[in-house]
Design an enzyme around this catalytic site. Structure first.
Site, PDB file in Angstrom:
ATOM      1  N   ARG A   1      -4.086  -0.848   2.694  1.00 27.78           N
ATOM      2  CA  ARG A   1      -2.587  -1.226   2.568  1.00 27.78           C
ATOM      3  C   ARG A   1      -2.041  -1.512   1.558  1.00 27.78           C
ATOM      4  O   ARG A   1      -0.974  -1.495   1.572  1.00 27.78           O
ATOM      5  CB  ARG A   1      -2.222  -2.094   3.883  1.00 27.78           C
ATOM      6  CG  ARG A   1      -2.360  -1.511   5.340  1.00 27.78           C
ATOM      7  CD  ARG A   1      -1.251  -2.205   6.099  1.00 27.78           C
ATOM      8  NE  ARG A   1      -1.697  -3.639   6.258  1.00 27.78           N
ATOM      9  CZ  ARG A   1      -0.644  -4.484   6.968  1.00 27.78           C
ATOM     10  NH1 ARG A   1       0.365  -4.247   7.649  1.00 27.78           N
ATOM     11  NH2 ARG A   1      -1.051  -5.969   7.132  1.00 27.78           N
ATOM     12  N   ASP A   2      -2.567  -1.828   0.151  1.00 23.81           N
ATOM     13  CA  ASP A   2      -2.027  -2.148  -0.919  1.00 23.81           C
ATOM     14  C   ASP A   2      -2.881  -1.414  -1.950  1.00 23.81           C
ATOM     15  O   ASP A   2      -3.224  -2.459  -2.889  1.00 23.81           O
ATOM     16  CB  ASP A   2      -2.052  -3.857  -0.873  1.00 23.81           C
ATOM     17  CG  ASP A   2      -1.172  -4.245  -1.884  1.00 23.81           C
ATOM     18  OD1 ASP A   2      -0.052  -3.456  -2.352  1.00 23.81           O
ATOM     19  OD2 ASP A   2      -1.172  -5.450  -2.286  1.00 23.81           O
TER      20      ASP A   2
END
Length: 262
Positions: free
Chosen positions: A75-76
């Site tokens: 997610r990042d």
């Protein structure tokens, strides 16, 4: 604690003294990838070195998607979350936003949008729909940074331009030398460069279904590496890379399938 891979930072321990809390990860002597792609960097990553770092980061992400049980979505994914050790071996870090994902049960999960602007997949940003292809998109942005040396957002004719749009504009000119980081001073194999751009642009496709899975990304990136840098001399290459980070060199050209992007 259950994540163990050579291309993921290892958790050493934690600190909890009531006031201050923190996680302790292994020390990565050369900091993050973005620092070596900026204008302020004192050294220039060679083309071979960039491909190796991209491949290693991709392998870490591939493990999260397929090696973990249950699977994980990072997610990042971004260049500041790819760390480099003393030999410039790349490891993906910062799992604070990661989510478990039972990929065999559902096509996506719905969650609040989190991550870094510029790296977020359009379907995730617009509808909160998240799956492993969202990570693939973010990795594609990182790969474009590695290839071009450009930041995620830059100024073009006074306007704020995203790196995907910048590359698309350069592709219209059909000149590989206008796309590849000028700091390399043309010391790269042209076919290898075109192949890397094709991979990156596939990763950042607007439609998630058109993006490759990370196992395919790893496989294709390995095809970009010079023929002599095969698995048998991988460790010796890491030593060479660690001692020549500030030298841009060109090894023997490689024979590859003619790329379609022109």
């Amino acid at each position: 604690m259950r994540v163990h891979h050579t291309n993921l930072t290892s958790l050493v321990g934690y600190c909890d003294d009531e006031i201050n809390k923190g996680l302790v990860y292994e020390y990565m002597a050369n900091g993050n990838l973005q620092a070596f792609l900026s204008d302020q960097s004192s050294g220039v990553l060679t083309w071979e070195g960039r491909l190796q770092i991209a491949t290693e980061a991709a392998q870490g992400l591939e493990y999260l998607h397929y090696g973990c049980k249950p699977a994980m979505i990072h997610r990042d994914v971004k260049s500041t979350n790819i760390l480099l050790n003393e030999k410039f071996k790349a490891k993906l870090s910062d799992f604070g936003l990661s989510r478990n994902f039972a990929s065999g049960d559902v096509s996506h999960i719905v969650t609040c949008v989190a991550g870094t602007p510029g790296y977020l997949a359009p379907e995730y940003h617009q509808s909160n729909r998240l799956n492993e292809k969202s990570d693939v998109y973010s990795f594609g942005i990182v790969l474009l940074e590695i290839i071009t040396g450009q930041p995620v957002y830059s100024r073009t004719n006074g306007e704020r331009t995203h790196i995907i749009r910048w590359v698309e504009l350069m592709l219209l000119q059909g000149d590989i030398y206008s796309i590849i980081d000028p700091m390399l001073e043309r010391t790269f194999n042209v076919n290898s460069a075109w192949k890397a751009i094709e991979i990156a642009m596939a990763c950042v496709s607007a439609e998630a279904s058109k993006r490759p899975v990370m196992s395919n990304v790893v496989m294709e990136l390995k095809k970009c590496l010079p023929a002599q840098l095969d698995l048998t001399n991988h460790s010796s290459y890491e030593t060479e890379l660690g001692s020549s980070i500030d030298v841009v060199s060109q090894n023997n050209s490689i024979t590859m399938m003619c790329p379609s992007v022109r």
